[in-house]
Write a protein that holds these residues in place. Structure first.
Motif, PDB file in Angstrom:
ATOM      1  N   VAL A   1      -1.765  -9.661  -8.060  1.00  0.00           N
ATOM      2  CA  VAL A   1      -0.956  -9.045  -8.980  1.00  0.00           C
ATOM      3  C   VAL A   1      -0.986  -7.501  -8.472  1.00  0.00           C
ATOM      4  CG1 VAL A   1      -0.957  -8.416 -11.449  1.00  0.00           C
ATOM      5  CG2 VAL A   1      -1.928 -10.646 -10.618  1.00  0.00           C
ATOM      6  N   PHE A   2       0.215  -7.021  -8.648  1.00  0.00           N
ATOM      7  CA  PHE A   2       0.542  -5.536  -8.417  1.00  0.00           C
ATOM      8  C   PHE A   2       0.635  -4.691  -9.514  1.00  0.00           C
ATOM      9  CE2 PHE A   2       0.653  -8.252  -4.598  1.00  0.00           C
ATOM     10  CZ  PHE A   2      -0.095  -7.282  -3.847  1.00  0.00           C
ATOM     11  N   PHE A   3       0.097  -3.800  -9.907  1.00  0.00           N
ATOM     12  CA  PHE A   3       0.410  -2.946 -11.123  1.00  0.00           C
ATOM     13  C   PHE A   3       0.936  -1.732 -10.671  1.00  0.00           C
ATOM     14  CE2 PHE A   3      -3.153  -5.797 -11.806  1.00  0.00           C
ATOM     15  CZ  PHE A   3      -3.074  -6.492 -13.180  1.00  0.00           C
ATOM     16  N   THR A   4       1.996  -0.959 -11.476  1.00  0.00           N
ATOM     17  CA  THR A   4       2.470   0.007 -11.243  1.00  0.00           C
ATOM     18  C   THR A   4       2.520   0.687 -12.543  1.00  0.00           C
ATOM     19  OG1 THR A   4       4.208  -0.590  -9.574  1.00  0.00           O
ATOM     20  CG2 THR A   4       4.498   1.553 -10.716  1.00  0.00           C
ATOM     21  N   PHE A   5       1.571   1.916 -12.608  1.00  0.00           N
ATOM     22  CA  PHE A   5       1.625   2.592 -13.989  1.00  0.00           C
ATOM     23  C   PHE A   5       2.898   3.789 -14.043  1.00  0.00           C
ATOM     24  CE2 PHE A   5      -2.849   1.651 -13.364  1.00  0.00           C
ATOM     25  CZ  PHE A   5      -3.458   1.373 -14.614  1.00  0.00           C
ATOM     26  N   ARG A   6       3.079   3.850 -15.360  1.00  0.00           N
ATOM     27  CA  ARG A   6       4.119   4.786 -15.682  1.00  0.00           C
ATOM     28  C   ARG A   6       3.671   6.295 -15.518  1.00  0.00           C
ATOM     29  NH1 ARG A   6       4.561   1.963 -20.951  1.00  0.00           N
ATOM     30  NH2 ARG A   6       6.228   0.804 -20.650  1.00  0.00           N
ATOM     31  N   GLU A   7       2.495   6.413 -15.827  1.00  0.00           N
ATOM     32  CA  GLU A   7       2.009   7.800 -15.402  1.00  0.00           C
ATOM     33  C   GLU A   7       0.495   7.654 -14.909  1.00  0.00           C
ATOM     34  OE1 GLU A   7       2.331  10.639 -18.740  1.00  0.00           O
ATOM     35  OE2 GLU A   7       4.314   9.724 -19.245  1.00  0.00           O
ATOM     36  N   PRO A   8       0.418   7.419 -13.471  1.00  0.00           N
ATOM     37  CA  PRO A   8      -0.874   7.138 -12.928  1.00  0.00           C
ATOM     38  C   PRO A   8      -1.844   8.259 -13.014  1.00  0.00           C
ATOM     39  CG  PRO A   8       0.578   7.389 -11.361  1.00  0.00           C
ATOM     40  CD  PRO A   8       1.620   7.574 -12.618  1.00  0.00           C
ATOM     41  N   THR A   9      -2.989   7.970 -13.513  1.00  0.00           N
ATOM     42  CA  THR A   9      -3.943   8.936 -13.415  1.00  0.00           C
ATOM     43  C   THR A   9      -5.442   8.400 -12.887  1.00  0.00           C
ATOM     44  OG1 THR A   9      -5.101   8.297 -15.598  1.00  0.00           O
ATOM     45  CG2 THR A   9      -3.220   9.950 -15.536  1.00  0.00           C
TER      46      THR A   9
ATOM     47  N   PRO B   1       0.577  -2.049 -21.466  1.00  0.00           N
ATOM     48  CA  PRO B   1       1.594  -1.007 -22.086  1.00  0.00           C
ATOM     49  C   PRO B   1       1.694   0.167 -21.184  1.00  0.00           C
ATOM     50  CG  PRO B   1       0.152  -1.975 -23.841  1.00  0.00           C
ATOM     51  CD  PRO B   1      -0.309  -2.454 -22.420  1.00  0.00           C
ATOM     52  N   LEU B   2       0.771   0.478 -20.432  1.00  0.00           N
ATOM     53  CA  LEU B   2       0.701   1.671 -19.575  1.00  0.00           C
ATOM     54  C   LEU B   2       1.614   1.559 -18.233  1.00  0.00           C
ATOM     55  CD1 LEU B   2      -2.924   2.706 -19.904  1.00  0.00           C
ATOM     56  CD2 LEU B   2      -1.251   3.307 -21.291  1.00  0.00           C
ATOM     57  N   THR B   3       1.834   0.294 -17.993  1.00  0.00           N
ATOM     58  CA  THR B   3       2.728   0.033 -16.855  1.00  0.00           C
ATOM     59  C   THR B   3       4.085   0.034 -16.687  1.00  0.00           C
ATOM     60  OG1 THR B   3       2.545  -2.206 -17.068  1.00  0.00           O
ATOM     61  CG2 THR B   3       0.561  -1.411 -15.927  1.00  0.00           C
ATOM     62  N   SER B   4       4.659   0.072 -15.560  1.00  0.00           N
ATOM     63  CA  SER B   4       6.244  -0.030 -15.453  1.00  0.00           C
ATOM     64  C   SER B   4       6.629  -1.069 -14.876  1.00  0.00           C
ATOM     65  CB  SER B   4       6.889   1.358 -14.964  1.00  0.00           C
ATOM     66  OG  SER B   4       6.351   1.487 -13.634  1.00  0.00           O
TER      67      SER B   4
END
Length: 150
Positions: free
Chosen positions: A54-62, A135-138
């Motif tokens: 699984v590969f996760f991309t955040f909308r606003e990564p911190t 909810p934080l991912t794009s």
């Protein structure tokens, strides 16, 4: 896991010793009159396992969101049927044309069988991760594959 069995008749240690002494042989030669023991030999043949990536991309990564997701992924290790699990950040040093650059966290899980994989998604530990981080991912991209013997 599949187990295949076969029986093989082997001479006992006592009958080998008698054969060696009486015949002066360097190897054990058992006859039909000698006592034999029945030994069950089991060969473990691994069945195909499931690789779940699984590969996760955040909308606003911190750093906090990335570290939090990795920690949440590590908690999945306790689920029944998880054989191997690892999670981590994308390596920014890997910049070849074939290296995907858009994700922030990768999760790799190997399940022992389909039943373990099926139990994974509805498990409360997995559902807590989904509720907090999706909810934080794009984007979330999943690759599932059969690995090992089939």
């Amino acid at each position: 896991m599949q187990i295949s069995s076969f029986r093989r008749t082997l001479p006992t240690a006592a009958s080998c010793g008698l054969a060696l002494l009486s015949l002066g042989l360097g190897a054990c030669a058992a006859s039909d009159e000698q006592v034999r023991e029945d030994v069950l030999i089991e060969a473990v043949v691994p069945a195909a396992t499931i690789s779940h990536d699984v590969f996760f991309t955040f909308r606003e990564p911190t750093d906090a969101s990335i570290d939090g997701l990795i920690a949440a992924c590590e908690k999945l290790r306790i689920l029944p049927g998880v054989m191997h699990l690892t999670a981590g950040r994308r390596d920014p040093a890997q910049t070849r044309d074939v290296n995907e650059q858009t994700f922030h966290v990768a999760l790799h899980v190997e399940f022992e069988d389909q039943a373990a994989y099926d139990a994974y998604s509805p498990h409360p530990v997995h559902q807590a991760l989904v509720k907090e981080f999706i909810p934080l991912t794009s984007a979330v991209v999943v690759y599932d594959a059969l690995i090992g013997d089939m």
